[in-house]
Write a protein that holds these residues in place. Structure first.
Motif, PDB file in Angstrom:
ATOM      1  N   TYR A 267       0.832  -1.200   0.000  1.00  0.00           N
ATOM      2  CA  TYR A 267       0.000   0.000   0.000  1.00  0.00           C
ATOM      3  C   TYR A 267       0.871   1.257   0.000  1.00  0.00           C
ATOM      4  CZ  TYR A 267      -3.662   3.285   1.469  1.00  0.00           C
ATOM      5  OH  TYR A 267      -4.539   4.340   1.543  1.00  0.00           O
ATOM      6  N   GLU A 268       1.916   1.242   0.828  1.00  0.00           N
ATOM      7  CA  GLU A 268       2.831   2.382   0.873  1.00  0.00           C
ATOM      8  C   GLU A 268       3.600   2.512  -0.439  1.00  0.00           C
ATOM      9  OE1 GLU A 268       2.822   4.581   3.308  1.00  0.00           O
ATOM     10  OE2 GLU A 268       1.208   3.390   4.206  1.00  0.00           O
ATOM     11  N   ALA A 269       3.927   1.366  -1.065  1.00  0.00           N
ATOM     12  CA  ALA A 269       4.633   1.404  -2.348  1.00  0.00           C
ATOM     13  C   ALA A 269       3.760   2.040  -3.431  1.00  0.00           C
ATOM     14  CB  ALA A 269       5.052  -0.005  -2.755  1.00  0.00           C
ATOM     15  N   LEU A 270       2.460   1.730  -3.422  1.00  0.00           N
ATOM     16  CA  LEU A 270       1.562   2.340  -4.396  1.00  0.00           C
ATOM     17  C   LEU A 270       1.441   3.849  -4.170  1.00  0.00           C
ATOM     18  CD1 LEU A 270      -1.421  -0.173  -4.832  1.00  0.00           C
ATOM     19  CD2 LEU A 270       0.453   0.301  -6.410  1.00  0.00           C
ATOM     20  N   LYS A 271       1.433   4.269  -2.902  1.00  0.00           N
ATOM     21  CA  LYS A 271       1.392   5.706  -2.610  1.00  0.00           C
ATOM     22  C   LYS A 271       2.644   6.402  -3.156  1.00  0.00           C
ATOM     23  CE  LYS A 271       0.247   7.047   1.499  1.00  0.00           C
ATOM     24  NZ  LYS A 271       0.158   7.127   2.980  1.00  0.00           N
ATOM     25  N   LEU A 272       3.781   5.750  -2.987  1.00  0.00           N
ATOM     26  CA  LEU A 272       5.022   6.314  -3.514  1.00  0.00           C
ATOM     27  C   LEU A 272       5.004   6.323  -5.038  1.00  0.00           C
ATOM     28  CD1 LEU A 272       7.889   7.368  -3.066  1.00  0.00           C
ATOM     29  CD2 LEU A 272       8.671   4.978  -2.944  1.00  0.00           C
ATOM     30  N   LEU A 273       4.491   5.247  -5.619  1.00  0.00           N
ATOM     31  CA  LEU A 273       4.431   5.148  -7.075  1.00  0.00           C
ATOM     32  C   LEU A 273       3.535   6.237  -7.660  1.00  0.00           C
ATOM     33  CD1 LEU A 273       5.367   3.398  -9.479  1.00  0.00           C
ATOM     34  CD2 LEU A 273       3.259   2.084  -9.216  1.00  0.00           C
ATOM     35  N   ARG A 274       2.489   6.580  -6.928  1.00  0.00           N
ATOM     36  CA  ARG A 274       1.583   7.618  -7.405  1.00  0.00           C
ATOM     37  C   ARG A 274       2.307   8.946  -7.576  1.00  0.00           C
ATOM     38  NH1 ARG A 274      -3.870   9.728  -4.215  1.00  0.00           N
ATOM     39  NH2 ARG A 274      -4.621  11.120  -5.860  1.00  0.00           N
TER      40      ARG A 274
END
Length: 293
Positions: A267-274
């Motif tokens: 979930y945190e990785a997707l936030k960073l990817l965004r």
């Protein structure tokens, strides 16, 4: 009455479908003196390429049994969905014709959905795994994806034709994925037996992949379901994501969503990817283009 044909049900079905189509939907002018919101009988006959008298007799439940060619023309004129087209053939006592090929046009509502999912990678595939549309997060999850040629936006080609596919073990994440995809493609080949795109993809994978050839020979048939995948991104690293699939039945398409539970590393990785993965995307990569085929 001819055996297997239900004239009354066929007539009711034609009338109901004719009434729901607006003239402007098929390029006809309405005019100030028009009293009906749907199509006129003569308009359906003209769109279907048949005589007005013949069509009127069908709607009056006294016409002859329509041929498969006539049924196909009526289906096109009345803008029937695949399910409605099959039902029309059933009412006339005919087996449905094989579908011409996987539809390529993505409904506008699905495109709007992709555009609004600004924190979820999502894309749309047809029955042969061609990616037809995607959002900015999907392009960020797979760097360079939006720059690929249309035929290269097919995950089956990239998966089975990669040299690493020869090392895949059956009882592994990739092995199970491979088996599911092959069974799913076989189901698509059964739905579209005359489509050159499906046949060409199968032939290409049989020539280029020993793994695909072995799994294809087992003749399993299934439809791909939701699962868990690990994707490796060059910036944020490996991300374990839930892969959920939503069906678009009238187009035989799928919306594929990659999500993660709040509070997890993914979930945190997707936030960073965004942030880092979408900041350099151009406008034309935000939503995948169609009509390039």
């Amino acid at each position: 009455m001819l055996e297997g044909m239900d004239r009354r049900e066929l007539a009711d079905f034609l009338r109901s479908r004719r009434a729901r189509i607006r003239p402007e939907d098929v390029g006809l002018e309405t005019g100030p003196r028009r009293r009906t919101s749907g199509l006129r009988r003569e308009e359906v006959a003209r769109l279907a390429g048949m005589s007005v008298d013949y069509y009127i007799r069908l709607e009056q439940a006294r016409g002859p049994r329509p041929s498969r060619q006539i049924l196909g023309a009526l289906a096109r004129a009345l803008r029937l969905t695949d399910a409605e087209r099959d039902y029309l053939h059933h009412l006339a006592g005919e087996s449905p014709q094989p579908r011409p090929g996987p539809p390529q046009d993505v409904p506008a509502g699905i495109l709007h959905l992709l555009d609004r999912l600004d924190d979820t990678p999502a894309f749309v595939m047809d029955a042969k795994y061609d990616v037809l549309a995607w959002n900015a997060m999907a392009a960020a999850l797979v760097p360079g994806f939006s720059l690929l040629a249309p035929r290269d936006r097919n995950p089956l080609r990239s998966f089975f034709l990669a040299p690493e596919s020869t090392q895949i073990i059956d009882d592994s994440e990739y092995g199970r994925f491979a088996r599911t995809c092959v069974a799913d493609l076989r189901a698509a080949a059964a739905r579209y037996p005359d489509d050159p795109g499906v046949a060409g993809l199968v032939a290409e994978l049989l020539r280029g992949s020993a793994l695909f050839t072995r799994l294809w020979s087992e003749r399993e048939i299934a439809v791909q379901q939701s699962n868990v995948k690990v994707l490796r991104h060059p910036v944020v690293g490996p991300i374990e994501l839930h892969c959920d699939i939503l069906l678009v039945p009238d187009r035989d398409q799928r919306v594929v969503l990659y999500t993660a539970a709040p509070g997890t590393p993914a979930y945190e990785a997707l936030k960073l990817l965004r942030v880092v993965g979408t900041q350099d995307l151009t406008a034309d990569a935000a939503v995948g283009e169609q009509g390039e085929r």
